[in-house]
Design an enzyme around this catalytic site. Structure first.
Site, mmCIF file in Angstrom:
data_model
loop_
_atom_site.group_PDB
_atom_site.id
_atom_site.type_symbol
_atom_site.label_atom_id
_atom_site.label_comp_id
_atom_site.label_asym_id
_atom_site.label_seq_id
_atom_site.Cartn_x
_atom_site.Cartn_y
_atom_site.Cartn_z
ATOM 1 C CB THR A 108 5.121 -27.227 -81.061
ATOM 2 O OG1 THR A 108 4.210 -27.058 -82.306
ATOM 3 C CG2 THR A 108 4.529 -26.858 -79.749
ATOM 4 C CD GLN A 145 1.976 -26.303 -89.521
ATOM 5 O OE1 GLN A 145 2.039 -26.319 -88.299
ATOM 6 N NE2 GLN A 145 2.325 -27.276 -90.112
ATOM 7 C CG HIS A 151 -0.850 -28.046 -88.649
ATOM 8 N ND1 HIS A 151 -1.027 -29.532 -89.314
ATOM 9 C CD2 HIS A 151 -0.271 -27.950 -87.655
ATOM 10 C CE1 HIS A 151 -0.301 -30.100 -88.487
ATOM 11 N NE2 HIS A 151 0.193 -29.177 -87.257
ATOM 12 C CG ASN A 155 1.118 -33.974 -87.320
ATOM 13 O OD1 ASN A 155 1.375 -35.015 -87.822
ATOM 14 N ND2 ASN A 155 2.068 -33.102 -87.180
ATOM 15 C CE1 TYR A 192 -2.436 -31.040 -82.364
ATOM 16 C CE2 TYR A 192 -1.026 -30.897 -84.332
ATOM 17 C CZ TYR A 192 -1.381 -31.071 -83.303
ATOM 18 O OH TYR A 192 -0.325 -31.465 -82.182
ATOM 19 N NE ARG A 237 4.031 -30.916 -91.681
ATOM 20 C CZ ARG A 237 4.665 -31.360 -90.153
ATOM 21 N NH1 ARG A 237 4.140 -30.627 -89.213
ATOM 22 N NH2 ARG A 237 5.870 -31.934 -90.448
ATOM 23 C CG ASN A 261 -2.456 -35.139 -81.685
ATOM 24 O OD1 ASN A 261 -2.019 -35.625 -80.317
ATOM 25 N ND2 ASN A 261 -1.774 -34.474 -82.236
ATOM 26 N N GLY A 309 13.231 -31.872 -89.537
ATOM 27 C CA GLY A 309 12.573 -31.170 -88.294
ATOM 28 C C GLY A 309 13.603 -31.145 -87.145
#
Length: 366
Positions: free
Chosen positions: A29, A103, A179, A182, A184, A231, A239, A320
């Site tokens: 991002t 993604q 996605h 993480n 989300y 992923r 998070n 990354g």
């Protein structure tokens, strides 16, 4: 280049695609979409073009709807302007002989009322606020209190994923990555720390993996299974999403994904951007449970990548932050050359500085 290192630069067959090396550019991002439209632009196309020597690029996460947005100036894949913007990106990558998946993203509770339709509350499996921050126009801020999704709202979100997958195909992508990591929305459903539902989407592992599988099935109605990946982050506390029994939860999910014969699982090994050993977890068992390709991610160096590939503990390795500062990362890894250091101050938002102005080896030599 030693014989052992050759594995990193050898071609790999991912479904029906021939990757020219085992190096994947991880989704990153960068908050540089066109303000107001959240559409990719010429600057974004140049950024991806510079990095097209990766065996596979996975784009930065793209929200499937305005409700799915959690950070300012991230690109979407739900409007015509966004589809046109992404087409600039895919064409730029393809002109360099590269391959790129998009993604697909819904942040769930990791959002802020200023980003939501009509200033509404973010949505989540359960009305539990995440102990985390997001990035809005004025800078970093605590995420807003979410509301729990009603049962009859869930099919609409699954439909948004399907529409986003259709838009991705029109934009010229080579495939899609779901996605599911993480902290989300999909990860929020998967993990019992964030999912306290008592209906068909909560409680048992079978119920908690239901949403992820419904999203996968919706996308498989649009894309060939050889062009779909996901992923996952089984033990990452990113998070504020945690699970009490990740081996059981993700073992069941990966078995169900394997039965669907999707192309790959892209696994964050440890804490996202943090320690690889944050919690005990048998990632090799996850690899063995999945029939498709396994992409290892998190803190990989050249040496670790070569070692893991030679031991057949992964098929591909994702880098990354190294790709942020090194548009020619593949060549630098090939030569075992020094890497540029990324400037964290320019990670999120801005323009060319810290985005498209990192020098290649060739430019440095000149």
């Amino acid at each position: 280049m030693t014989q052992d290192a050759n594995v990193l630069f050898s071609p790999f067959r991912l479904g029906d695609l021939q990757l020219r090396n085992r190096i994947v550019m991880a989704p990153l991002t960068r908050n540089r979409a066109t303000k107001g439209a959240d559409a990719p632009n010429d600057l974004n196309a140049d950024y991806y073009r510079q990095r097209a020597s990766a065996g596979l690029i996975i784009s930065e996460a793209a929200q499937i709807s305005q409700q799915g947005q959690g950070y300012i100036w991230t690109p979407g894949i739900y409007s015509e302007a966004q589809v046109e913007g992404w087409r600039k990106v895919t064409e730029a990558v393809h002109r360099q002989g590269g391959l790129i998946f998009i993604q697909l993203w819904h942040v769930g509770r990791v959002s802020h009322v200023s980003l939501q339709p009509d200033g509404g509350q973010p949505v989540a499996p359960s009305a539990i606020a995440a102990k985390t921050k997001t990035f809005i126009e004025t800078g970093f801020a605590d995420v807003s209190e979410p509301r729990a999704l009603e049962l009859d709202e869930i099919p609409g979100i699954v439909a948004d994923y399907k529409k986003a997958a259709e838009n991705a195909k029109r934009a010229g992508f080579d495939g899609v990555e779901i996605h599911g990591a993480n902290g989300y929305l999909i990860d929020q459903f998967l993990k019992d720390g964030s999912n306290k539902r008592t209906d068909a989407y909560g409680g048992s592992i079978e119920n908690r993996i239901r949403f992820a599988l419904e999203v996968t099935d919706a996308i498989l109605a649009v894309w060939d299974r050889a062009r779909v990946g996901i992923r996952l982050s089984p033990v990452s506390p990113a998070n504020d999403a945690v699970d009490s029994a990740p081996a059981k939860t993700f073992g069941a999910l990966v078995a169900a994904l394997s039965a669907r014969k999707i192309a790959y699982i892209h696994v964050i090994e440890g804490a996202t951007g943090g320690p690889r050993d944050i919690a005990p977890f048998d990632f090799l068992a996850l690899r063995k449970a999945f029939a498709g390709a396994y992409i290892g991610n998190n803190g990989y160096t050249r040496e670790l990548a070569i070692d893991v590939l030679n031991q057949n503990r992964a098929d591909l390795v994702a880098f990354g932050k190294a790709f942020i500062a090194n548009p020619d990362l593949v060549e630098r890894l090939r030569r075992n050359a020094p890497l540029n250091e990324p400037d964290r101050n320019t990670f999120y938002g801005g323009a060319e500085e810290g985005y498209t102005d990192y020098p290649t080896l060739e430019e440095t030599a000149r």
